[in-house]
Design a protein around this motif. Structure first.
Motif, PDB file in Angstrom:
ATOM      1  N   MET A   1      33.588 -25.327  33.096  1.00  0.00           N
ATOM      2  CA  MET A   1      32.496 -25.886  32.283  1.00  0.00           C
ATOM      3  C   MET A   1      31.412 -24.835  32.053  1.00  0.00           C
ATOM      4  SD  MET A   1      31.088 -28.704  30.920  1.00  0.00           S
ATOM      5  CE  MET A   1      31.532 -30.278  31.676  1.00  0.00           C
ATOM      6  N   HIS A   2      31.115 -24.533  30.797  1.00  0.00           N
ATOM      7  CA  HIS A   2      29.966 -23.681  30.515  1.00  0.00           C
ATOM      8  C   HIS A   2      28.691 -24.490  30.768  1.00  0.00           C
ATOM      9  CE1 HIS A   2      32.969 -21.660  27.828  1.00  0.00           C
ATOM     10  NE2 HIS A   2      32.330 -20.589  28.223  1.00  0.00           N
ATOM     11  N   GLU A  14      28.357 -27.851  28.416  1.00  0.00           N
ATOM     12  CA  GLU A  14      28.840 -27.452  27.091  1.00  0.00           C
ATOM     13  C   GLU A  14      29.189 -28.662  26.225  1.00  0.00           C
ATOM     14  OE1 GLU A  14      32.625 -25.530  28.601  1.00  0.00           O
ATOM     15  OE2 GLU A  14      33.452 -26.519  26.846  1.00  0.00           O
ATOM     16  N   SER A  15      29.486 -29.802  26.857  1.00  0.00           N
ATOM     17  CA  SER A  15      29.901 -30.960  26.064  1.00  0.00           C
ATOM     18  C   SER A  15      28.748 -31.543  25.248  1.00  0.00           C
ATOM     19  CB  SER A  15      30.540 -32.033  26.952  1.00  0.00           C
ATOM     20  OG  SER A  15      29.820 -32.169  28.141  1.00  0.00           O
ATOM     21  N   TYR A  19      30.164 -25.693  19.121  1.00  0.00           N
ATOM     22  CA  TYR A  19      30.231 -24.255  18.851  1.00  0.00           C
ATOM     23  C   TYR A  19      30.146 -24.012  17.349  1.00  0.00           C
ATOM     24  CZ  TYR A  19      32.175 -19.520  18.919  1.00  0.00           C
ATOM     25  OH  TYR A  19      32.373 -18.178  18.771  1.00  0.00           O
ATOM     26  N   GLU A  53      26.834 -15.592  19.810  1.00  0.00           N
ATOM     27  CA  GLU A  53      27.369 -16.767  19.121  1.00  0.00           C
ATOM     28  C   GLU A  53      26.337 -17.884  19.001  1.00  0.00           C
ATOM     29  OE1 GLU A  53      29.853 -18.279  23.031  1.00  0.00           O
ATOM     30  OE2 GLU A  53      30.752 -16.873  21.638  1.00  0.00           O
ATOM     31  N   TRP A  55      25.502 -21.898  19.268  1.00  0.00           N
ATOM     32  CA  TRP A  55      25.868 -23.216  19.788  1.00  0.00           C
ATOM     33  C   TRP A  55      24.818 -24.188  19.269  1.00  0.00           C
ATOM     34  CZ3 TRP A  55      29.976 -24.464  23.314  1.00  0.00           C
ATOM     35  CH2 TRP A  55      30.759 -23.368  23.710  1.00  0.00           C
ATOM     36  N   ARG A  69      27.550 -14.517  25.422  1.00  0.00           N
ATOM     37  CA  ARG A  69      28.566 -15.055  26.338  1.00  0.00           C
ATOM     38  C   ARG A  69      29.745 -14.100  26.383  1.00  0.00           C
ATOM     39  NH1 ARG A  69      33.083 -18.584  26.011  1.00  0.00           N
ATOM     40  NH2 ARG A  69      33.041 -17.987  23.831  1.00  0.00           N
ATOM     41  N   HIS A  74      33.855 -15.991  30.451  1.00  0.00           N
ATOM     42  CA  HIS A  74      33.069 -17.192  30.136  1.00  0.00           C
ATOM     43  C   HIS A  74      31.674 -17.161  30.776  1.00  0.00           C
ATOM     44  CE1 HIS A  74      36.876 -19.743  29.031  1.00  0.00           C
ATOM     45  NE2 HIS A  74      36.684 -18.707  28.233  1.00  0.00           N
TER      46      HIS A  74
ATOM     47  N   ASP B 297      39.769 -25.313  22.795  1.00  0.00           N
ATOM     48  CA  ASP B 297      38.471 -25.524  23.431  1.00  0.00           C
ATOM     49  C   ASP B 297      37.331 -25.271  22.436  1.00  0.00           C
ATOM     50  OD1 ASP B 297      39.855 -25.929  25.843  1.00  0.00           O
ATOM     51  OD2 ASP B 297      38.148 -25.153  26.952  1.00  0.00           O
ATOM     52  N   ARG B 298      37.643 -24.603  21.342  1.00  0.00           N
ATOM     53  CA  ARG B 298      36.686 -24.423  20.228  1.00  0.00           C
ATOM     54  C   ARG B 298      35.536 -23.487  20.535  1.00  0.00           C
ATOM     55  NH1 ARG B 298      37.106 -30.366  17.539  1.00  0.00           N
ATOM     56  NH2 ARG B 298      38.684 -29.773  16.050  1.00  0.00           N
ATOM     57  N   TYR B 299      35.790 -22.424  21.271  1.00  0.00           N
ATOM     58  CA  TYR B 299      34.843 -21.301  21.334  1.00  0.00           C
ATOM     59  C   TYR B 299      35.702 -20.060  21.534  1.00  0.00           C
ATOM     60  CZ  TYR B 299      35.644 -22.733  26.167  1.00  0.00           C
ATOM     61  OH  TYR B 299      36.230 -23.148  27.337  1.00  0.00           O
ATOM     62  N   ASN B 307      38.439 -25.354  29.701  1.00  0.00           N
ATOM     63  CA  ASN B 307      37.436 -26.088  30.462  1.00  0.00           C
ATOM     64  C   ASN B 307      37.697 -27.592  30.444  1.00  0.00           C
ATOM     65  OD1 ASN B 307      35.382 -24.496  31.817  1.00  0.00           O
ATOM     66  ND2 ASN B 307      35.032 -23.592  29.809  1.00  0.00           N
ATOM     67  N   PRO B 309      35.924 -30.447  29.554  1.00  0.00           N
ATOM     68  CA  PRO B 309      35.697 -31.407  28.465  1.00  0.00           C
ATOM     69  C   PRO B 309      36.905 -31.552  27.531  1.00  0.00           C
ATOM     70  CG  PRO B 309      33.769 -30.012  28.764  1.00  0.00           C
ATOM     71  CD  PRO B 309      34.831 -29.462  29.661  1.00  0.00           C
TER      72      PRO B 309
END
Lengths: 92, 416
Positions: A1-2, A14-15, A19, A53, A55, A69, A74, B297-299, B307, B309
């Motif tokens: 998880m970012h 990140e959810s 992106y 990037e 977000w 990033r 990651h 994962d879309r990045y 990840n 999610p």
């Protein structure tokens, strides 16, 4: 998880974000050549390592955030608001 | 050694002591006629078909890791040719035809199983879109059947037709689609290419390209410099890294795609199913595990892991289609790096550098394309000219405005 630190809301999962792609490209002037527009829309460095990037914090304050990033690890180095200056690793 | 029931019997009687390695482990020579960078499915298939076409050429495949360690061993093993746009329809149908004869051609059991691929639809507009795609396929001579909800339920009794949010109205079925044992594809092509004299060199990473006067003259590797006047790049996932060595700009981003396998269970699913209200595809392996995947994962990522999610999203979709799997345990999960092109379609083409050829941009769809990709790339390298089947898969199609945008997603590689 970012875990991405929004400049307005703080560190979030990140959810909460969507992106929005490479932040190193910028819109060419309207009288630029077709080739310039082609590179703006389609061509990317796609680095294996540090990447600037976008977000979009769509599940929070809805602001666009610049993120430095690493695409291999990651790891997140820094974030900045859309108009701000993004800290970027020197070795990149 | 030719594999047959007789070789199996005679080896069985001799205690299986006479089996030979399926391919050699040669040291790299100083020079080859043709070098293929990348020992994945596409690189090995290219070498195999090149060796068949060009019996006298000396050919090497350079692999930075080991055979079968990249995306050819990381996919969800699905094969199909249910595409609508003509360049895709003809190319993928050629691939499916090559799959159908692959095991006889290679004398290797790749467990090609034409169990059918069913794309579910959940609304009237989606039915119209799928009917249109099915008709386009049939016009091109590809098999396609439009099933209603009752026929879908008959085909897959465990499916949740009456899902409250996304009820299933029917599906587009391609009976000739199915699955293939992916590792066996790498091994079969490696063995076939090796038997035709191709040197497969593992643990040999290309670190630079020797380009002078606009032509390629060889490669620099971790095992020394190797000269060649013709070099093919087939390293999907890392195409940008190689293209940068050649100074070629590409409309590609690397993204991570996850895949999953559940614990082994008794047979419950004898076809491939895709969920149309999201992005989810599932089949059951011969070992009994459900093999499935979903969205990127879309990045941008070069890490071969994703990840949570995205994993959670994929698992939610699994339960929406097949509620019976809700209490299954997950056995394995991993990630592979996709070359996401800006229209979802691949590249098999010449490059601005003379003697340098490109195979990449496979997005999600690389595995099913393996035979035709190798076949077309071999033709392109051997003749310095694309075959009709891959003539549209060029880099300059974007600048010319001739994108092959099957999904209509726009210029966002992570949305393809």
């Amino acid at each position: 998880m970012h875990r991405i630190k929004c400049p307005f809301c703080g560190e979030r999962d990140e959810s909460e974000y969507i992106y929005q792609g490479d932040a190193s490209v910028s819109h060419p002037p309207f009288d630029a050549s077709i080739g310039d527009f082609y590179r703006y829309v389609y061509v990317r460095d796609n680095p294996k390592g540090w990447h600037r990037e976008w977000w979009h914090h769509v599940g929070g304050c809805r602001m666009w955030v610049q993120v430095a990033r690493n695409t291999l690890t990651h790891e997140i180095y820094a974030t900045a608001p859309a108009g701000g200056v993004l800290d970027f690793p020197e070795d990149a | 050694m030719r594999y047959s029931v007789f070789s199996l019997l005679s080896q069985g009687l001799r205690g299986n002591t006479g089996w030979k390695p399926a391919w050699r482990q040669p040291a790299p020579k100083n020079q080859y006629d043709i070098i293929i960078i990348g020992g994945g499915g596409h690189g090995l298939a290219t070498a195999y078909y090149l060796a068949k076409l060009h019996k006298r050429a000396s050919i090497a495949v350079l692999e930075k890791g080991w055979i079968g360690g990249g995306n050819v061993g990381r996919n969800t093993t699905i094969i199909r040719s249910n595409y609508m746009l003509p360049p895709n329809t003809h190319f993928y149908e050629h691939s499916l035809k090559l799959w159908e004869g692959l095991e006889q051609d290679l004398n290797f059991n790749a467990m090609v199983s034409q169990r059918g691929v069913l794309n579910l639809f959940h609304s009237d507009p989606q039915r119209d879109a799928f009917a249109r795609r099915g008709n386009a396929m049939r016009l091109a001579g590809v098999d396609a059947e439009l099933l209603d909800a009752k026929q879908v339920k008959q085909l897959i009794p465990v499916i949740d037709i009456d899902n409250a949010r996304f009820p299933i109205e029917g599906g587009l079925f391609q009976p000739r689609g199915g699955t293939v044992r992916h590792d066996a594809v790498a091994w079969g092509y490696a063995r076939g290419a090796d038997a035709l004299g191709v040197d497969i060199i593992q643990n040999c990473e290309v670190t630079g390209l020797d380009i002078e006067g606009g032509s390629v003259h060889g490669v620099h590797t971790t095992r020394g410099d190797i000269r060649a006047e013709r070099v093919g790049i087939a390293v999907a996932g890392h195409t940008s890294v190689l293209a940068q060595m050649a100074g070629i700009e590409l409309p590609v981003e690397s993204h991570v795609l996850q895949a999953f396998v559940s614990e082994g269970i008794k047979p419950m699913l004898d076809t491939v199913v895709t969920f149309g209200a999201g992005h989810f595809y599932v089949s059951q392996s011969d070992k009994g595990g459900l093999v499935f995947g979903g969205d990127l994962d879309r990045y941008n990522s070069y890490a071969q892991r994703g990840n949570l999610p995205t994993a959670q999203n994929v698992l939610t979709e699994a339960v929406a289609v097949l509620p019976a799997v809700a209490r299954l345990r997950l056995l394995r999960q991993w990630g592979g790096i996709m070359d996401m092109s800006y229209d979802g379609s691949p590249f098999i083409c010449k490059t601005p550098v003379k003697g340098l050829y490109l195979n990449g941009g496979w997005c999600y769809g690389g595995f099913k394309a393996t035979p035709a990709s190798g076949w077309c790339f071999a033709h392109t390298i051997a003749n310095d000219k694309a075959h009709d089947l891959n003539a549209h898969f060029t880099i300059d199609r974007f600048e010319r405005g001739h994108v092959i945008d099957e999904k209509g997603a726009g210029p966002f590689p992570w949305a393809q």
